[in-house]
Scaffold this motif. Structure first.
Motif, PDB file in Angstrom:
ATOM      1  N   ILE A   1      40.384  -0.837  38.049  1.00 27.16           N
ATOM      2  CA  ILE A   1      39.792   0.454  39.277  1.00 27.16           C
ATOM      3  C   ILE A   1      39.528  -0.417  40.523  1.00 27.16           C
ATOM      4  O   ILE A   1      38.461  -0.663  40.127  1.00 27.16           O
ATOM      5  N   VAL A   2      39.788  -0.058  41.496  1.00 28.74           N
ATOM      6  CA  VAL A   2      40.204   0.037  42.949  1.00 28.74           C
ATOM      7  C   VAL A   2      40.122   0.545  43.650  1.00 28.74           C
ATOM      8  O   VAL A   2      40.346   1.684  43.920  1.00 28.74           O
ATOM      9  N   GLY A   3      39.183   0.132  45.133  1.00 26.60           N
ATOM     10  CA  GLY A   3      39.508   1.035  45.868  1.00 26.60           C
ATOM     11  C   GLY A   3      40.692   1.358  46.681  1.00 26.60           C
ATOM     12  O   GLY A   3      41.702  -0.011  46.112  1.00 26.60           O
ATOM     13  N   ALA A   4      41.680   2.376  47.071  1.00 23.04           N
ATOM     14  CA  ALA A   4      42.513   2.682  47.654  1.00 23.04           C
ATOM     15  C   ALA A   4      43.013   1.673  48.233  1.00 23.04           C
ATOM     16  O   ALA A   4      44.260   2.374  48.841  1.00 23.04           O
ATOM     17  N   HIS A   5      42.000   1.180  49.226  1.00 25.70           N
ATOM     18  CA  HIS A   5      42.610   0.989  50.718  1.00 25.70           C
ATOM     19  C   HIS A   5      41.918  -0.522  50.655  1.00 25.70           C
ATOM     20  O   HIS A   5      40.902  -0.838  50.516  1.00 25.70           O
ATOM     21  N   CYS A   6      43.178  -1.571  51.873  1.00 27.96           N
ATOM     22  CA  CYS A   6      43.008  -2.772  51.350  1.00 27.96           C
ATOM     23  C   CYS A   6      41.823  -3.443  52.875  1.00 27.96           C
ATOM     24  O   CYS A   6      42.177  -2.220  53.302  1.00 27.96           O
ATOM     25  N   PRO A   7      40.844  -3.770  51.850  1.00 28.95           N
ATOM     26  CA  PRO A   7      40.001  -3.925  53.595  1.00 28.95           C
ATOM     27  C   PRO A   7      40.264  -4.663  54.807  1.00 28.95           C
ATOM     28  O   PRO A   7      39.811  -4.638  55.805  1.00 28.95           O
ATOM     29  N   HIS A   8      41.774  -4.779  54.852  1.00 33.75           N
ATOM     30  CA  HIS A   8      41.750  -5.859  55.887  1.00 33.75           C
ATOM     31  C   HIS A   8      42.225  -4.869  57.087  1.00 33.75           C
ATOM     32  O   HIS A   8      40.909  -4.348  58.023  1.00 33.75           O
TER      33      HIS A   8
ATOM     34  N   VAL B   1      35.363 -11.983  50.910  1.00 28.19           N
ATOM     35  CA  VAL B   1      36.177 -10.925  50.853  1.00 28.19           C
ATOM     36  C   VAL B   1      36.775 -10.457  49.989  1.00 28.19           C
ATOM     37  O   VAL B   1      37.002 -10.881  48.309  1.00 28.19           O
ATOM     38  N   ARG B   2      35.775  -8.300  49.614  1.00 33.01           N
ATOM     39  CA  ARG B   2      36.109  -8.328  48.101  1.00 33.01           C
ATOM     40  C   ARG B   2      36.753  -6.631  48.555  1.00 33.01           C
ATOM     41  O   ARG B   2      36.025  -6.366  49.354  1.00 33.01           O
ATOM     42  N   LEU B   3      37.028  -5.771  47.608  1.00 34.58           N
ATOM     43  CA  LEU B   3      37.653  -5.111  47.523  1.00 34.58           C
ATOM     44  C   LEU B   3      36.259  -3.951  46.572  1.00 34.58           C
ATOM     45  O   LEU B   3      36.538  -4.204  45.728  1.00 34.58           O
ATOM     46  N   LYS B   4      36.853  -3.227  47.113  1.00 36.72           N
ATOM     47  CA  LYS B   4      35.732  -2.347  46.122  1.00 36.72           C
ATOM     48  C   LYS B   4      35.663  -1.944  44.769  1.00 36.72           C
ATOM     49  O   LYS B   4      37.032  -2.438  44.437  1.00 36.72           O
ATOM     50  N   SER B   5      35.709  -2.562  43.476  1.00 30.88           N
ATOM     51  CA  SER B   5      35.818  -2.114  42.384  1.00 30.88           C
ATOM     52  C   SER B   5      35.118  -1.630  40.736  1.00 30.88           C
ATOM     53  O   SER B   5      33.889  -2.395  41.432  1.00 30.88           O
ATOM     54  N   TYR B   6      35.472  -1.087  40.382  1.00 31.85           N
ATOM     55  CA  TYR B   6      34.154  -1.015  38.730  1.00 31.85           C
ATOM     56  C   TYR B   6      35.251  -1.272  37.315  1.00 31.85           C
ATOM     57  O   TYR B   6      36.201  -1.458  37.931  1.00 31.85           O
ATOM     58  N   PRO B   7      33.546  -1.988  36.877  1.00 25.16           N
ATOM     59  CA  PRO B   7      34.379  -2.553  35.645  1.00 25.16           C
ATOM     60  C   PRO B   7      35.149  -1.295  34.661  1.00 25.16           C
ATOM     61  O   PRO B   7      34.934   0.498  34.532  1.00 25.16           O
ATOM     62  N   THR B   8      35.660  -1.844  33.937  1.00 25.36           N
ATOM     63  CA  THR B   8      36.493  -0.555  33.300  1.00 25.36           C
ATOM     64  C   THR B   8      36.398  -1.271  31.590  1.00 25.36           C
ATOM     65  O   THR B   8      35.842  -2.260  30.933  1.00 25.36           O
ATOM     66  N   MET B   9      37.080  -0.441  30.822  1.00 25.49           N
ATOM     67  CA  MET B   9      37.032  -0.093  29.164  1.00 25.49           C
ATOM     68  C   MET B   9      38.309   0.605  29.040  1.00 25.49           C
ATOM     69  O   MET B   9      38.564   1.589  29.243  1.00 25.49           O
TER      70      MET B   9
END
Ligand SMILES: [Fe+2]
Length: 424
Positions: A65-72, A119-127
């Protein structure tokens, strides 16, 4: 009633808001596992707590589960290619793993592990549990243990899960869930219908429409008990559980003396943003598998929490006035609207997206609502002053059930219902 300030505090859930910060201390369902069933399958759009996200299942089966937009250059990753262990932006080919790490920047002449390390995309841990993908959106170092919800630990045959879109603030929907007194009205039949056929309603509800409420704070949230007269010697108790931050468990309904053999249902109201909410409905049968018919009734798109379309949008909604049938309203149904969730949505959405709680007139039957607000406002204010919410870390406290029981008037509820309220 609440002050305007407290109403804002209770209802706003975006990043940096006090309530949004509190909700981000808990695990909660983000989507159904079936929505991202296939490894390397299409990503889906998610919006949670006012943040635009996508979910995708990578080649190895883990869900990101990650940010909807490419950080580029901010292109939408919903259009991305989900392939070989990551999601690749279709604009310039940048690729990201489920943990947000950039794996490739093929358009960059100097691309290497070293140059893209930060270089990272926002992301959250999932289960994954109970047919849902869960997410934790809070600070990584404060990630809590997974709450011990019974339904999420039962075998697939013993649980169901479905969701529906609701067009109002999350707290307004929770308030419907902790308000047991509306059952005898909103979800009832008319007096005329009852006179014709008393079996259509639980006679214990119809006989006593003004129960006495006892609300107690617990380590997971609130125990909301409604007490009705059952006979000269007995009380009929229905115990709704509220589990912080937005869960309820509904007392089983039936002709039994107690709910020790019963299945039970519950909800979570997960904010999409300040004005829209996912209403999750789960069912748990700790004693046996649900039959196919029971599964469809509790968990199907056309079951008791529907009808909803493929996107989980209710077919009876504010655009068609929930298909209110005025003739039915005169003859047999209190609302003229069919289906419990549609009756709930009609009244909750009719308050406006965010109800103005500064202009309410509350009464004694609103105790559950008042206690819910008080608890959540206190937890949010405490956290804003640096005191973490104990319940978020107390995973074991969430192993409870709702309960219904007929007890002698001399037996205290806590004593009589304690074994019914514990789950394994
Ligand atoms: Fe309701």
């Amino acid at each position: 009633m609440l002050t305007r300030e407290d109403n804002e505090l209770l209802t706003r859930v975006g990043p940096e808001t006090p309530m949004g910060t509190l909700l981000r201390r808990f695990w909660f369902p983000a989507c159904l596992a079936e929505e991202v069933a296939e490894p390397d399958g299409p990503p889906i759009r998610l919006r949670l707590l006012g943040e635009d996200l996508i979910a995708f299942r990578d080649t190895n089966g883990s869900v990101g589960i990650v940010g909807a937009h490419c950080p580029h250059r901010r292109a939408g990753l919903f259009f991305g290619r989900n392939e070989e262990g990551g999601i690749r932006c279709v604009y310039h080919g940048w690729k990201f793993a489920t943990d947000g790490q950039c794996l490739e920047r093929p358009c960059e002449p100097n691309d290497s592990e070293a140059t893209r390390a930060n270089v990272r995309l926002k992301s959250y841990p999932t289960m994954e549990a109970g047919a849902a993908v869960w997410v934790y959106m809070g600070p990584p170092d404060l990630r809590p243990p997974f709450p011990a919800f019974e339904w999420a630990r039962l075998a697939p045959g013993q649980r169901t899960l479905i969701k529906r879109l609701q067009h109002c603030n999350w707290a307004q929907a929770v308030e419907g869930g902790v308000d047991s007194s509306h059952i005898s009205f909103l979800h009832s039949k008319t007096e005329a219908q009852l006179a014709r056929d008393p079996s259509v309603n639980n006679p214990l509800h119809a006989a006593d429409r003004h129960p006495t409420f006892e609300v107690e704070q617990t380590e997971y949230g609130l125990m909301i008990a409604a007490r009705r007269e059952a006979s000269a010697e007995d009380y009929y108790w229905r115990v709704t559980q509220f589990l912080a931050p937005f869960w309820t468990m509904i007392p089983p309904v039936g002709t039994f003396k107690d709910s020790s053999e019963a299945a039970y249902d519950g909800h979570a109201w997960v904010p999409i943003d300040d004005e829209t909410t996912w209403t999750w409905s789960f069912a748990a049968n700790p004693h046996r598998d649900f039959t196919e018919q029971e599964r469809l009734r509790r968990g199907g798109h056309d079951g008791m929490w529907g009808p909803v379309d493929e996107q989980f949008h209710p077919l009876l909604n504010k655009d068609n006035d929930y298909r209110i049938d005025r003739e039915a309203q005169r003859q047999n149904s209190f609302t003229g609207i069919s289906g419990i969730p549609n009756q709930d949505a009609a009244v909750q959405e009719s308050m406006g997206a965010i109800s103005d709680r500064s202009s309410e007139l509350l009464g004694g039957s609103d105790r559950g609502v008042v206690m819910f607000r008080r608890l959540m406002l206190r937890l949010a204010k405490d956290l804003a002053e640096g005191r973490e919410p104990d319940c978020a870390r107390n995973a074991a406290a969430y192993a409870v059930r709702s309960a219904s029981v007929i007890l002698p008037k001399s037996t205290p509820l806590r004593k009589g219902a304690a074994p019914l309220m514990r789950s394994s």
